[in-house]
Design a protein around this motif. Structure first.
Motif, PDB file in Angstrom:
ATOM      1  N   GLN A 183      41.246  36.250  38.302  1.00 43.59           N
ATOM      2  CA  GLN A 183      39.841  35.945  38.058  1.00 43.59           C
ATOM      3  C   GLN A 183      39.568  34.443  38.195  1.00 43.59           C
ATOM      4  OE1 GLN A 183      38.191  36.026  34.002  1.00 43.59           O
ATOM      5  NE2 GLN A 183      36.642  37.461  34.772  1.00 43.59           N
ATOM      6  N   ILE A 184      40.438  33.627  37.650  1.00 41.91           N
ATOM      7  CA  ILE A 184      40.244  32.178  37.711  1.00 41.91           C
ATOM      8  C   ILE A 184      40.294  31.679  39.154  1.00 41.91           C
ATOM      9  CG2 ILE A 184      41.314  29.960  37.111  1.00 41.91           C
ATOM     10  CD1 ILE A 184      42.113  31.338  34.415  1.00 41.91           C
ATOM     11  N   ASN A 185      41.206  32.203  39.942  1.00 45.01           N
ATOM     12  CA  ASN A 185      41.275  31.808  41.353  1.00 45.01           C
ATOM     13  C   ASN A 185      40.019  32.243  42.104  1.00 45.01           C
ATOM     14  OD1 ASN A 185      43.749  30.437  41.352  1.00 45.01           O
ATOM     15  ND2 ASN A 185      44.907  32.353  41.487  1.00 45.01           N
ATOM     16  N   ALA A 186      39.490  33.411  41.750  1.00 42.74           N
ATOM     17  CA  ALA A 186      38.245  33.872  42.379  1.00 42.74           C
ATOM     18  C   ALA A 186      37.076  32.962  41.991  1.00 42.74           C
ATOM     19  CB  ALA A 186      37.950  35.313  41.969  1.00 42.74           C
ATOM     20  N   LEU A 187      37.044  32.527  40.739  1.00 37.03           N
ATOM     21  CA  LEU A 187      36.004  31.609  40.288  1.00 37.03           C
ATOM     22  C   LEU A 187      36.102  30.277  41.023  1.00 37.03           C
ATOM     23  CD1 LEU A 187      36.144  32.309  36.441  1.00 37.03           C
ATOM     24  CD2 LEU A 187      34.204  32.790  37.948  1.00 37.03           C
ATOM     25  N   HIS A 188      37.323  29.806  41.194  1.00 38.85           N
ATOM     26  CA  HIS A 188      37.531  28.545  41.922  1.00 38.85           C
ATOM     27  C   HIS A 188      37.071  28.680  43.368  1.00 38.85           C
ATOM     28  CE1 HIS A 188      40.489  25.138  43.181  1.00 38.85           C
ATOM     29  NE2 HIS A 188      39.263  24.696  43.001  1.00 38.85           N
TER      30      HIS A 188
END
Length: 356
Positions: free
Chosen positions: A41-46
């Protein structure tokens, strides 16, 4: 204190304040213990445009899991900590890039000093965050028994003074409320009192539509005043939508533009095409382009190019055919069912070849 003149702090590789670009933040919905899900999820947000991502750290296992999470993501991470100073220590040992704490709620002063001393040593900034709904009783009593902008500012300054007493100034401050006028007033007062960068947000803003509107009004008003160094749009929805909303707000106030911006007219009696669906399709298709251009979708050929003359590219619908225009000048006339494809072709050429 305006955006250009605030102190500058560094969160990982992202600068906040001192004229640096306004950083977009969001928050993971996963506990760091669920490392694979949180990392994805964090990589997708980035990838979507988040410059910084915050993660809740409710217990020791979560704090310890930050080390593995840190290794799986490249975006700076902020550990959100309440009450237990030991979680802040462990989070820093795990490689976190910043802390979100309130020094006044993590116990005895000796514990605050332990956190501050380590933050100094490893160069970790601290965000002091005040929400209108969780002001201490002492502050509430002092300011009329209910949350006020003035009380929020005093609550924030109380925590900031604790850090300053220990010689710590790598500070970011947030004063948030679900009440938009209160949030705006608090930040305006605070901006006149401190040199620290400000994190803007309307807390508990609500679902996608209402929360985006409230955030746009509150955050947008402050950004137009030159106040604010980093933002988070708090929505009861997928955090990816928070990032998209933040980018739209920053683009709309003219601070930063993230790829193409869509301009489209409202429907009226002159419209001879399915303008609503056409605009939605164009909005979806232009997401893949990177250059900061304005793209217009207009309902009729009579006024379209003229009313959208500031657009870099655009189309105007007609009966059976329509116009493709650029900077207010018509460059092609094509059948109605080829309008969107023709528009994409023109933008594609500009993306790959540059402007002649």
């Amino acid at each position: 204190m305006t955006h250009e003149n605030t102190r500058q702090v560094k969160v990982g590789n992202v600068l906040i304040g001192g004229g640096a670009p306004v950083a977009i933040q969001s928050m993971s919905t996963f506990n760091p213990v669920n490392t694979e899900y949180a990392a994805a999820q964090i990589n997708a947000l980035h990838e979507a445009g988040a410059d910084i991502v915050r993660v809740a750290v409710p217990d020791k296992k979560a704090a310890e899991a930050l080390k593995a999470l840190r290794e799986k993501v490249s975006v700076p991470l902020v550990a959100d900590i309440h009450f237990d100073y030991r979680l802040a220590i462990t989070a820093m040992e795990s490689g976190i890039d910043a802390l979100r704490i309130n020094p006044g709620n993590i116990g005895k002063m000796e514990n605050v000093i332990k956190v501050v001393d380590m933050a100094k040593k490893v160069h970790i900034p601290i965000r002091v965050g005040i929400n209108a709904g969780s002001l201490p009783e002492k502050i509430l009593d002092e300011f009329g028994g209910h949350p006020t902008a003035e009380g929020m500012v005093e609550g924030a300054l109380t925590h900031v003074r604790i850090l300053e007493q220990e010689g710590f100034r790598d500070i970011v401050i947030s004063v948030k409320s679900s009440d938009v006028p209160m949030m705006v007033k608090a930040n305006r007062i605070l901006a006149d009192k401190v040199e620290y960068p400000l994190h803007l947000g309307v807390t508990e803003a609500g679902t996608l539509y209402r929360g985006t509107v409230k955030s746009a009004i509150g955050i947008g008003s402050l950004l137009l005043d030159g106040i604010g160094d980093t933002v988070r749009i708090s929505l009861t929805d997928d955090p990816l939508k928070e990032v998209r909303a933040a980018k739209e707000i920053l683009s709309s106030v003219g601070i930063q533009q993230y790829g193409p911006v869509l301009i489209s007219c409202p429907t009226c009696g002159r419209t001879q095409v399915n303008l609503i669906d056409m605009a939605k399709e164009v909005e979806e298709k232009i997401k893949r382009f990177k250059k900061p251009i304005k793209v217009a979708v207009m309902g009729c050929a009579v006024n379209g190019p003229g009313e959208a003359r500031e657009a870099d590219f655009g189309i105007a619908g007609g009966v059976g055919s329509g116009l493709v225009f650029r900077k207010g000048k018509v460059i092609r006339s094509v059948p109605e069912n080829e309008l969107i494809d023709a528009l994409m072709e023109e933008i594609e050429k500009f993306e790959t070849e540059g402007e002649n």
